[in-house]
Write a protein that holds these residues in place. Sequence first.
Motif, PDB file in Angstrom:
ATOM      1  N   GLN A  59      62.605  22.120  41.912  1.00 53.45           N
ATOM      2  CA  GLN A  59      62.976  22.609  40.589  1.00 53.45           C
ATOM      3  C   GLN A  59      63.532  21.489  39.710  1.00 53.45           C
ATOM      4  N   LEU A  70      59.793  23.839  37.563  1.00 54.54           N
ATOM      5  CA  LEU A  70      59.167  25.111  37.941  1.00 54.54           C
ATOM      6  C   LEU A  70      60.249  26.154  38.192  1.00 54.54           C
ATOM      7  N   ASP A  71      59.859  27.414  38.099  1.00 56.73           N
ATOM      8  CA  ASP A  71      60.850  28.462  38.318  1.00 56.73           C
ATOM      9  C   ASP A  71      61.074  28.682  39.813  1.00 56.73           C
ATOM     10  N   THR A 131      60.449  31.181  41.816  1.00 52.39           N
ATOM     11  CA  THR A 131      59.339  31.757  42.581  1.00 52.39           C
ATOM     12  C   THR A 131      58.297  30.700  42.918  1.00 52.39           C
ATOM     13  N   GLN A 132      57.919  29.885  41.914  1.00 53.80           N
ATOM     14  CA  GLN A 132      56.924  28.841  42.162  1.00 53.80           C
ATOM     15  C   GLN A 132      57.446  27.806  43.152  1.00 53.80           C
ATOM     16  N   ARG A 145      57.300  29.016  46.677  1.00 50.51           N
ATOM     17  CA  ARG A 145      55.948  29.014  47.238  1.00 50.51           C
ATOM     18  C   ARG A 145      55.550  27.629  47.746  1.00 50.51           C
ATOM     19  N   LEU A 146      56.134  26.601  47.133  1.00 51.55           N
ATOM     20  CA  LEU A 146      55.726  25.238  47.468  1.00 51.55           C
ATOM     21  C   LEU A 146      56.640  24.548  48.474  1.00 51.55           C
ATOM     22  N   ALA A 181      51.411  22.158  35.508  1.00 51.46           N
ATOM     23  CA  ALA A 181      52.195  22.960  36.438  1.00 51.46           C
ATOM     24  C   ALA A 181      51.315  24.001  37.135  1.00 51.46           C
ATOM     25  N   GLU A 182      50.328  24.559  36.394  1.00 52.41           N
ATOM     26  CA  GLU A 182      49.435  25.549  36.994  1.00 52.41           C
ATOM     27  C   GLU A 182      48.619  24.924  38.129  1.00 52.41           C
ATOM     28  N   VAL A 205      50.716  24.201  41.437  1.00 51.31           N
ATOM     29  CA  VAL A 205      51.003  25.252  42.414  1.00 51.31           C
ATOM     30  C   VAL A 205      49.780  25.609  43.242  1.00 51.31           C
ATOM     31  N   THR A 206      48.664  24.965  42.975  1.00 53.44           N
ATOM     32  CA  THR A 206      47.473  25.181  43.791  1.00 53.44           C
ATOM     33  C   THR A 206      47.552  24.291  45.023  1.00 53.44           C
TER      34      THR A 206
END
Length: 561
Positions: A176, A181-182, A184-185, A188-189, A214-215, A218-219
Amino acid sequence: MSPQRRSPRQLPSITNLPPPAAPFVGRDEEVEQAHELLADHGAVLVHDPKDRPHGYGTSQLAITYGHRYTRHYEVMWMFDCGGERDPARLADRLEQESRRLREEYERTRGEPLAGPTAANWLYFYNNVVQPDEVRRHFPEGNARILVTSRATGTWDTRARLCVGPLTRAGSIELIQAVTALDQTQADRLADVFDGHPGQIVRAGQAIRGGIITAEQFVTLTEIARMAPAPAEAASRSPGIPGQLRAEVSDSDRTSLWTNLLRSAVCWNSGSYQRWIEALRERTGILLDDEVTTGLSMEDRVDLLLDLAFEQERPDFLRAIAETVTMETKRAGSGRDPANNVSRIVEELVRGWQGVPQTPSVTAATGTATCFFFTSWFNREVYAKEVLRFHNLLQQQVEVRRGERELSDGFLDRNTRRGAQWEPRLIEAIRTTRVLVPLITKDYFTSPWCRREWAVMMRRIESADADLGREPVAIMPVFWVRPERWWTLPKDFERFQHRAPGEYQGDVFELMASHREDELMEYVSELARSMVDEGGVHLPHLAQDLVMDLPLAFPDADDGVR
């Protein structure tokens, strides 16, 4: 020494500690552990976990400790060991840094640094290769010492601190902090990086620099592509994180990063911008200002090193060293960080993957590696005095030659030489301008000293043929005069009167008896003579001839009468 009155985060007046990393999160417990260990042990080792990828932030943890507990110490000094494996070169690095500490102490306190260190002094030995070996360089006294290394050696386990992976919560916090990123994201990472802070910071730099959105970040496939050292090097645009072309250890990268931050190019935003403009002009690589907007100086340099190490060839890395040297001279500042940058870059270039190695700049252009070469019969019994004499002489030469002139001196401190000459010694003796032999009876019987003299004699003869006159290139110092019954070799006779001044005693005696006024007068006169004569060109000797020349002083074995 009474404690200084200063704010909780203000460093002491005598320090060279670099700024802490920003951000530095998830390590509060380890920093506290370091403080507790230092309360019980004079020296503490901070190291990477065994058999794991390096880069867990041992150096940054030590630096952060210094900044957080600054009020506990009146002196903080970092000795950057730079991953140096050679004991002699490591000793030289540490002695040079010790000299800077002594100078800073005298400048700040108005008195010489003498006597043992106190418990409210903190020394850092950063990027150490062999923790066991560095112990012999620790100062006398009660100073607290932090050593950072990838290895542990035989260090007492009770005085060791392993800096392992971040906790999951620590990983989320760092993600963060560096990516915005927030929760939740970031959650996930968190498992992708396995708690490795170096990878997280690199990914964050890519997002802040606009290299990846950022999109995309998160992939999982994008994350995997950004992780260091994939099996195959993929074709990519400059600046996309991936495999480093150079075999870069964590200690090498940290040393380069630290010296860049200490150099004149990173003094402020203005000096940094001038440096970037010089890099653009030299390389043609566009460095987008928007990429570094809002970043700290530490992050800017880190991102720049990422770009350098991801190039197909080391040209950009070389340009970094060249422009740092150029801007340092332009700013009229000290040369030590710039010299360190050049040295580290030269070593990294030699390890560049897939690039045929070309002769060094020195060999190709005829540039000297040092202005003078102190030649001596290596004995432990007076090694300490020789090193001090050499350093005093270099200081006097630097003062007289000026900032833009090569003034470096070479001193081989290996007292246990093997059968092979090291390349660095060959390069120094074949290109140096002045030989300063420290004459003792043993000097004339040493194959090493005799070869060094032979090389200089061949170069003098070559210059004589070109110039029509013999340049002064050998200036003997009678370190310990041979007894009267010892007959000096014939080859030495015409040089024995070139020692400076009227002093007729032993220079070692001046050193050992602390006759400082006489010593400084002698060293100053010697330096003046060296600088006066050093303007006449002396041809370099071809590298392959150094070991083929007959040794000097063939009659040395007949010296006893």
